[in-house]
Design a protein around this motif. Structure first.
Motif, PDB file in Angstrom:
ATOM      1  N   SER A 106       3.561  12.072  -1.103  1.00 40.45           N
ATOM      2  CA  SER A 106       2.318  12.491  -1.752  1.00 40.45           C
ATOM      3  C   SER A 106       1.311  12.930  -0.691  1.00 40.45           C
ATOM      4  O   SER A 106       1.353  12.468   0.447  1.00 40.45           O
ATOM      5  CB  SER A 106       1.741  11.309  -2.543  1.00 40.45           C
ATOM      6  N   GLU A 107       0.412  13.805  -1.070  1.00 42.25           N
ATOM      7  CA  GLU A 107      -0.679  14.223  -0.177  1.00 42.25           C
ATOM      8  C   GLU A 107      -1.728  13.123  -0.044  1.00 42.25           C
ATOM      9  O   GLU A 107      -2.550  13.165   0.853  1.00 42.25           O
ATOM     10  CB  GLU A 107      -1.352  15.496  -0.713  1.00 42.25           C
ATOM     11  N   ARG A 108      -1.695  12.180  -0.938  1.00 43.15           N
ATOM     12  CA  ARG A 108      -2.692  11.108  -0.967  1.00 43.15           C
ATOM     13  C   ARG A 108      -2.257   9.920  -0.128  1.00 43.15           C
ATOM     14  O   ARG A 108      -1.147   9.865   0.361  1.00 43.15           O
ATOM     15  CB  ARG A 108      -2.911  10.676  -2.418  1.00 43.15           C
ATOM     16  N   ALA A 109      -3.138   8.948  -0.026  1.00 42.97           N
ATOM     17  CA  ALA A 109      -2.856   7.691   0.662  1.00 42.97           C
ATOM     18  C   ALA A 109      -3.544   6.567  -0.109  1.00 42.97           C
ATOM     19  O   ALA A 109      -4.577   6.786  -0.744  1.00 42.97           O
ATOM     20  CB  ALA A 109      -3.373   7.730   2.098  1.00 42.97           C
ATOM     21  N   VAL A 110      -2.955   5.380  -0.065  1.00 46.09           N
ATOM     22  CA  VAL A 110      -3.545   4.201  -0.695  1.00 46.09           C
ATOM     23  C   VAL A 110      -3.836   3.201   0.420  1.00 46.09           C
ATOM     24  O   VAL A 110      -2.900   2.713   1.056  1.00 46.09           O
ATOM     25  CB  VAL A 110      -2.599   3.572  -1.748  1.00 46.09           C
ATOM     26  N   PRO A 111      -5.115   2.895   0.660  1.00 47.84           N
ATOM     27  CA  PRO A 111      -5.430   1.957   1.745  1.00 47.84           C
ATOM     28  C   PRO A 111      -4.896   0.555   1.447  1.00 47.84           C
ATOM     29  O   PRO A 111      -4.740   0.171   0.283  1.00 47.84           O
ATOM     30  CB  PRO A 111      -6.954   1.959   1.798  1.00 47.84           C
ATOM     31  N   THR A 112      -4.613  -0.184   2.484  1.00 48.29           N
ATOM     32  CA  THR A 112      -4.031  -1.518   2.359  1.00 48.29           C
ATOM     33  C   THR A 112      -4.841  -2.426   1.448  1.00 48.29           C
ATOM     34  O   THR A 112      -4.267  -3.221   0.702  1.00 48.29           O
ATOM     35  CB  THR A 112      -3.885  -2.157   3.754  1.00 48.29           C
ATOM     36  N   VAL A 113      -6.159  -2.326   1.490  1.00 42.62           N
ATOM     37  CA  VAL A 113      -6.992  -3.202   0.650  1.00 42.62           C
ATOM     38  C   VAL A 113      -6.766  -2.961  -0.834  1.00 42.62           C
ATOM     39  O   VAL A 113      -7.064  -3.830  -1.649  1.00 42.62           O
ATOM     40  CB  VAL A 113      -8.499  -3.055   0.987  1.00 42.62           C
ATOM     41  N   ALA A 114      -6.205  -1.809  -1.204  1.00 39.31           N
ATOM     42  CA  ALA A 114      -5.959  -1.497  -2.615  1.00 39.31           C
ATOM     43  C   ALA A 114      -4.529  -1.827  -3.048  1.00 39.31           C
ATOM     44  O   ALA A 114      -4.162  -1.607  -4.194  1.00 39.31           O
ATOM     45  CB  ALA A 114      -6.246  -0.017  -2.877  1.00 39.31           C
ATOM     46  N   TRP A 115      -3.715  -2.365  -2.132  1.00 43.16           N
ATOM     47  CA  TRP A 115      -2.340  -2.705  -2.471  1.00 43.16           C
ATOM     48  C   TRP A 115      -2.298  -3.964  -3.333  1.00 43.16           C
ATOM     49  O   TRP A 115      -3.129  -4.857  -3.183  1.00 43.16           O
ATOM     50  CB  TRP A 115      -1.543  -2.984  -1.205  1.00 43.16           C
TER      51      TRP A 115
END
Length: 178
Positions: free
Chosen positions: A100-109
């Motif tokens: 994906s072009e996006r990213a999910v920061p660790t705090v949102a896991w």
């Protein structure tokens, strides 16, 4: 009055030049800021945003693996390829196609995503199913994961032979879904 018009025209011209210079400086600042912010994005964050996608991983010691990215956690990922599941150590991934072009920061896991490789291997040990432990040097061991330590696994092979495999040399663990 002509000199006043010339003076106002000069001020308008100077103001236009100042606005153009500010816009150029602002754009350069925004580009620098975007670069600095992207420098904080991790490979794992891009993986997390790619859950559910069909991807191709180039894995050291194995080669290309094609499948659906099912789970991402601290230091590992789960790739489903038909009837085969691959628990892949992130450090063994050489490249990824289809992210994906996006990213999910660790705090949102989710909390479960903070579990390490040992947790995934303990679950495999509990199932008692036969698997193949692929090493980053291309070797592989077949057997049943018996126990999992802090940084290694015990693999029970044929004739009761037990092999200890440190996590650092594990590229992936391959198992079949029934």
């Amino acid at each position: 009055m002509a000199w006043e018009e010339d003076l106002f025209a000069l001020f308008d011209d100077l103001e236009s030049q100042a606005e153009a210079a500010y816009a150029r400086d602002r754009e350069a600042e925004l580009v620098d800021r975007r670069r600095a912010e992207y420098a904080e994005v991790t490979f794992a964050a891009r993986l997390m945003a790619s859950l559910g996608r069909a991807v191709t991983l180039e894995v050291r010691g194995i080669g290309p693996l094609h499948g659906t990215l099912e789970r991402v956690a601290t230091g590992w990922l789960l790739l489903s390829a038909g009837a085969v599941d691959w628990v892949v150590r992130q450090d063994a991934v050489g490249s990824l196609i289809g992210a994906s072009e996006r990213a999910v920061p660790t705090v949102a896991w989710p909390a479960v995503a903070r579990l390490g490789l040992g947790s995934a291997l303990r679950r495999l040990a509990e199932s008692g199913e036969r698997c193949w432990v692929h090493r980053v040097d291309g070797q592989r061991h077949e057997g049943v994961v018996r126990r999992v330590g802090q940084d290694f696994l015990e693999l029970a092979g044929d004739a009761g032979r037990v092999t200890l495999v440190p996590f650092v040399v594990v590229a992936a663990v391959q198992s079949r879904r029934d």
